[in-house]
Design a protein around this motif. Structure first.
Motif, short mmCIF file in Angstrom:
data_model
loop_
_atom_site.label_atom_id
_atom_site.label_comp_id
_atom_site.label_asym_id
_atom_site.label_seq_id
_atom_site.Cartn_x
_atom_site.Cartn_y
_atom_site.Cartn_z
N ILE A 1 0.85 -1.20 0.00
CA ILE A 1 0.00 0.00 0.00
C ILE A 1 0.88 1.24 0.00
O ILE A 1 1.64 1.47 0.95
CB ILE A 1 -0.95 0.01 1.21
N VAL A 2 0.79 2.03 -1.05
CA VAL A 2 1.58 3.26 -1.18
C VAL A 2 0.69 4.44 -0.86
O VAL A 2 -0.36 4.64 -1.49
CB VAL A 2 2.16 3.40 -2.60
N ILE A 3 1.10 5.23 0.15
CA ILE A 3 0.32 6.39 0.58
C ILE A 3 0.98 7.65 0.02
O ILE A 3 2.20 7.78 0.05
CB ILE A 3 0.27 6.46 2.12
N PHE A 4 0.19 8.60 -0.46
CA PHE A 4 0.73 9.82 -1.05
C PHE A 4 -0.26 10.96 -0.84
O PHE A 4 -1.39 10.75 -0.36
CB PHE A 4 1.05 9.62 -2.54
N GLU A 5 0.16 12.15 -1.21
CA GLU A 5 -0.70 13.32 -1.02
C GLU A 5 -1.97 13.21 -1.86
O GLU A 5 -1.94 12.72 -3.00
CB GLU A 5 0.05 14.60 -1.38
N ARG A 6 -3.08 13.64 -1.31
CA ARG A 6 -4.37 13.49 -1.96
C ARG A 6 -4.47 14.38 -3.21
O ARG A 6 -4.21 15.58 -3.15
CB ARG A 6 -5.47 13.88 -0.98
N PRO A 7 -4.87 13.81 -4.34
CA PRO A 7 -5.12 14.64 -5.53
C PRO A 7 -6.26 15.63 -5.26
O PRO A 7 -7.21 15.30 -4.54
CB PRO A 7 -5.53 13.62 -6.60
N LEU A 8 -6.16 16.80 -5.85
CA LEU A 8 -7.15 17.85 -5.59
C LEU A 8 -8.24 17.90 -6.66
O LEU A 8 -8.81 18.95 -6.92
CB LEU A 8 -6.44 19.20 -5.48
N ASP A 9 -8.53 16.77 -7.25
CA ASP A 9 -9.51 16.70 -8.34
C ASP A 9 -10.38 15.46 -8.13
O ASP A 9 -9.90 14.32 -8.22
CB ASP A 9 -8.77 16.62 -9.68
N LYS A 10 -11.67 15.67 -7.85
CA LYS A 10 -12.58 14.56 -7.59
C LYS A 10 -12.73 13.65 -8.80
O LYS A 10 -12.85 12.42 -8.65
CB LYS A 10 -13.95 15.10 -7.16
N ASP A 11 -12.72 14.24 -9.99
CA ASP A 11 -12.85 13.43 -11.20
C ASP A 11 -11.64 12.51 -11.36
O ASP A 11 -11.77 11.34 -11.76
CB ASP A 11 -12.99 14.32 -12.43
N TYR B 1 -8.38 9.79 2.46
CA TYR B 1 -8.74 10.14 3.83
C TYR B 1 -7.96 11.39 4.21
O TYR B 1 -6.72 11.37 4.26
CB TYR B 1 -8.41 8.99 4.79
N GLY B 2 -8.67 12.48 4.47
CA GLY B 2 -8.00 13.71 4.84
C GLY B 2 -7.12 14.20 3.70
O GLY B 2 -7.57 14.36 2.56
N ASN B 3 -5.83 14.42 3.99
CA ASN B 3 -4.89 14.94 2.99
C ASN B 3 -4.16 13.85 2.23
O ASN B 3 -3.25 14.17 1.45
CB ASN B 3 -3.86 15.85 3.68
N ILE B 4 -4.50 12.60 2.47
CA ILE B 4 -3.75 11.53 1.81
C ILE B 4 -4.68 10.59 1.03
O ILE B 4 -5.88 10.52 1.26
CB ILE B 4 -2.93 10.70 2.83
N ALA B 5 -4.08 9.88 0.09
CA ALA B 5 -4.75 8.85 -0.69
C ALA B 5 -3.80 7.65 -0.75
O ALA B 5 -2.64 7.73 -0.32
CB ALA B 5 -5.07 9.35 -2.10
N HIS B 6 -4.30 6.54 -1.27
CA HIS B 6 -3.39 5.41 -1.40
C HIS B 6 -3.68 4.60 -2.65
O HIS B 6 -4.78 4.64 -3.20
CB HIS B 6 -3.39 4.53 -0.14
N VAL B 7 -2.65 3.88 -3.08
CA VAL B 7 -2.77 2.88 -4.14
C VAL B 7 -2.44 1.53 -3.52
O VAL B 7 -1.43 1.39 -2.82
CB VAL B 7 -1.80 3.17 -5.30
N VAL B 8 -3.31 0.54 -3.73
CA VAL B 8 -3.05 -0.82 -3.26
C VAL B 8 -2.60 -1.63 -4.47
O VAL B 8 -3.37 -1.86 -5.39
CB VAL B 8 -4.31 -1.45 -2.63
#
Length: 453
Positions: A366-376, A386-393
C-alpha cells in the motif's frame, strides 16, 4: 369472500400504465444503459445480453484504472461456469454437514485446513468457516471474544477498519480507541496507559494485520507483552486479528511478522476476494475449537449446528477459493506476493523521484501519497482517500504500465490544481512522517532541484 378478495388484491402486482412504465425506465437509466425492470412483459435474451455486454465493456474500462482498493482482479474461473447451474448452500457447521445435499462443505473444509496450516494450528484444535468477507469474520471473531469475556472492553486502534466500531455498537460493547504511530501501527505506550486505567475488566483486543489505509501491522508480540506487564493473565484477554489482505501475504514474506496460533491469539480473519481474487465477496475466519461450544446450537431442521453469523452461506465461494489455491500452489502465491511488493516499491520510488510525498510501510503493498485535488481524477483511478492523503493498493492486476500511466496523468493534471500553476506539494508530514514529505518545509533541496529542471 370479501375478506379473501381483499387479501388477494393486496398480493397481486399493481398494474402500471405504459406512461408510468416509461417514466420509471427514464428514471432508472444508468448512463447509456436502460436498466429499468418493466412492470409488464419480460425482455428477450438478446436484449438482456446486449445490456450485459455494455456493462462488461464498462467494467473492462474501470479495471484498467482500479488502483485504490485491495481487490485482486487478476483471475479466471471459466472452468467453474457449469457450477452456476446449481444453487449451493452451505447451511450449518462445515465440519458436520447438513441434510441439504447441494452444498460445498467438503471444499470449504479443504480451504480451512490450508489456512489452519499456514497459521499454525492443528486440525483438531481449530474451527472456522468461509464467510461473506472480512467484516463477517470480524463479527464472528469479536463475538467469540465477547462470549468468552462477557464484561470485557474492546480495544482497537484509531486506524482500524470502520467495521470494528460498527460491531462494537451492534454488540453494545464498550470500545476504546488507541492511538497509532505514523505507520498506522497501534501505539503500545498508549495501549498500556489505557489498560492500566481499566484493569478491573477483561480485554478484548482487535489487532490489525495491515490497516486499511496505510497497511500498518500491529505488533502482536508487543501487545501480548504489554498485556502481561499490565497484569492481564491469559484468561483475562482475547485477541482477534483482522488480517484482511496481509493475513494472507505475510506468511509468504521473509522476515515478516508471523501470524500464528502458537501465540495466545483467539481468532484470525482475512478477505478471500482480496489477495486470492474471487468474483464473489468472501473471507475466512478461524478460531480455537474450544471456544465454539458457547456459540453453537443444534438445529434439527438442517440436521447441523448453527454457529455462523449468517446461517445460510454461499456454496460457490469455497469452491472459487479452493480452485485458486489449488491452481496457484504455495510457490504461486509466494511469487504473487513478491510481485505486488516489488511493484509497490517501484511506485513509491517513482512518486518520490518526481517530487510527490509518498510512504510505503515495510512488508506492505500500500503506497500512501498526497491526496489529488480533483474529484474526477480520484474517481477515474478508483482512489481511496482520507484527509490529505490517498493510497494505491498494488494488487496482482496492477502492472508497471498501469502505474506509469497513473503517474503520467497525475503529473499532467497536478499543475492545474493550483491557481498560479506553480508546483506546491502539500505538507503531509503529520500523516506519513516528515522523512516522507517533500513539501518546501521538509525537503527544500528536492523542490529546488525540481524547479531547476
Amino acid at each position: 369472500m370479501a375478506m379473501t378478495s381483499h387479501v388477494t388484491d393486496q398480493l397481486l402486482p399493481t398494474v402500471v400504465s405504459k406512461k408510468e412504465e416509461k417514466k420509471i425506465e427514464i428514471e432508472e437509466k444508468n448512463g447509456d444503459m436502460n436498466l429499468a425492470i418493466a412492470q409488464g412483459k419480460g425482455h428477450t435474451q438478446a436484449h438482456l445480453a446486449s445490456l450485459i455486454n455494455q456493462y462488461v465493456d464498462t467494467l473492462n474500462q474501470c479495471s484498467l484504472r482500479n488502483l485504490g482498493f485491495s481487490d485482486n482482479q487478476d483471475f479466471n474461473y471459466d472452468a467453474l461456469a457449469s457450477l452456476l447451474h446449481f444453487h449451493l448452500n452451505n447451511a450449518g457447521d462445515p465440519f458436520l454437514g447438513s441434510n441439504f445435499s447441494l452444498n460445498s462443505m467438503a471444499f470449504e473444509v479443504c480451504v480451512l485446513n490450508w489456512f489452519a496450516n499456514i497459521w499454525e494450528i492443528e486440525k483438531h484444535n481449530y474451527w472456522g468457516y468461509v464467510t461473506t468477507g472480512g467484516i463477517e469474520g470480524n463479527l464472528h471473531g469479536i463475538l467469540v471474544g465477547r462470549e468468552q469475556l462477557p464484561n470485557g472492553i474492546l480495544y482497537t486502534s484509531q486506524d482500524s477498519h470502520y467495521s470494528i466500531f460498527k460491531i462494537a455498537r451492534m454488540y453494545r460493547m464498550k470500545c476504546i480507541k488507541v492511538s497509532t504511530l505514523v505507520s498506522g501501527e497501534i501505539d503500545c505506550i498508549d495501549l498500556k496507559a489505557i489498560l492500566l486505567a481499566h484493569k478491573d475488566k477483561p480485554a478484548i483486543i482487535n489487532l490489525n494485520i495491515g490497516t486499511t489505509l496505510k497497511g500498518g501491522i500491529d505488533d502482536v508480540d508487543n501487545v501480548i507483552q504489554t498485556l502481561h506487564e499490565c497484569g492481564f493473565s491469559s484468561d483475562q484477554f482475547y485477541i482477534h486479528c483482522d488480517g484482511a489482505v496481509f493475513g494472507m501475504m505475510l506468511p509468504f514474506v521473509k522476515q515478516a511478522p508471523n501470524i500464528t496460533f502458537k501465540k495466545p491469539i483467539g481468532s484470525v480473519t482475512i478477505s478471500g476476494h482480496k489477495f486470492l481474487g474471487c468474483p464473489i465477496p468472501c473471507g475466512i475466519v478461524i478460531t480455537r475449537l474450544q471456544y465454539i461450544n458457547a456459540l453453537s446450537k443444534d438445529v434439527e431442521y438442517i440436521a447441523s449446528k448453527d454457529v455462523t453469523i449468517t446461517g445460510s452461506r454461499c456454496g460457490h465461494a469455497p469452491i472459487f477459493l479452493w480452485y485458486a489455491i489449488k491452481r496457484k500452489g504455495l510457490i504461486g502465491v509466494q511469487n504473487e506476493v513478491q510481485k505486488c511488493i516489488i511493484n509497490a516499491r517501484y511506485l513509491k520510488h517513482r512518486l518520490r523521484d518526481v517530487g510527490i510525498c509518498a510512504m510505503l510501510n515495510k512488508f506492505s503493498n500500500i503506497v500512501i501519497f498526497e491526496r489529488p485535488l480533483d474529484k474526477d481524477f480520484i474517481r477515474r483511478w478508483n482512489l481511496a482517500c482520507y484527509g490529505n492523503i490517498a493510497h494505491v493498493v498494488v494488487m496482482q492486476h496492477v502492472t508497471i504500465e498501469m502505474l506509469d500511466s497513473f503517474i503520467s496523468e497525475l503529473l499532467h493534471k497536478r499543475p492545474t490544481w493550483f491557481k498560479d500553476g506553480c508546483y506546491k506539494p502539500l505538507c503531509v508530514a503529520k500523516d506519513i512522517g516528515s522523512e516522507n514529505c517533500v513539501c518546501s518545509k521538509h525537503n527544500y533541496d528536492v523542490i529546488q532541484n525540481l524547479w531547476s529542471k
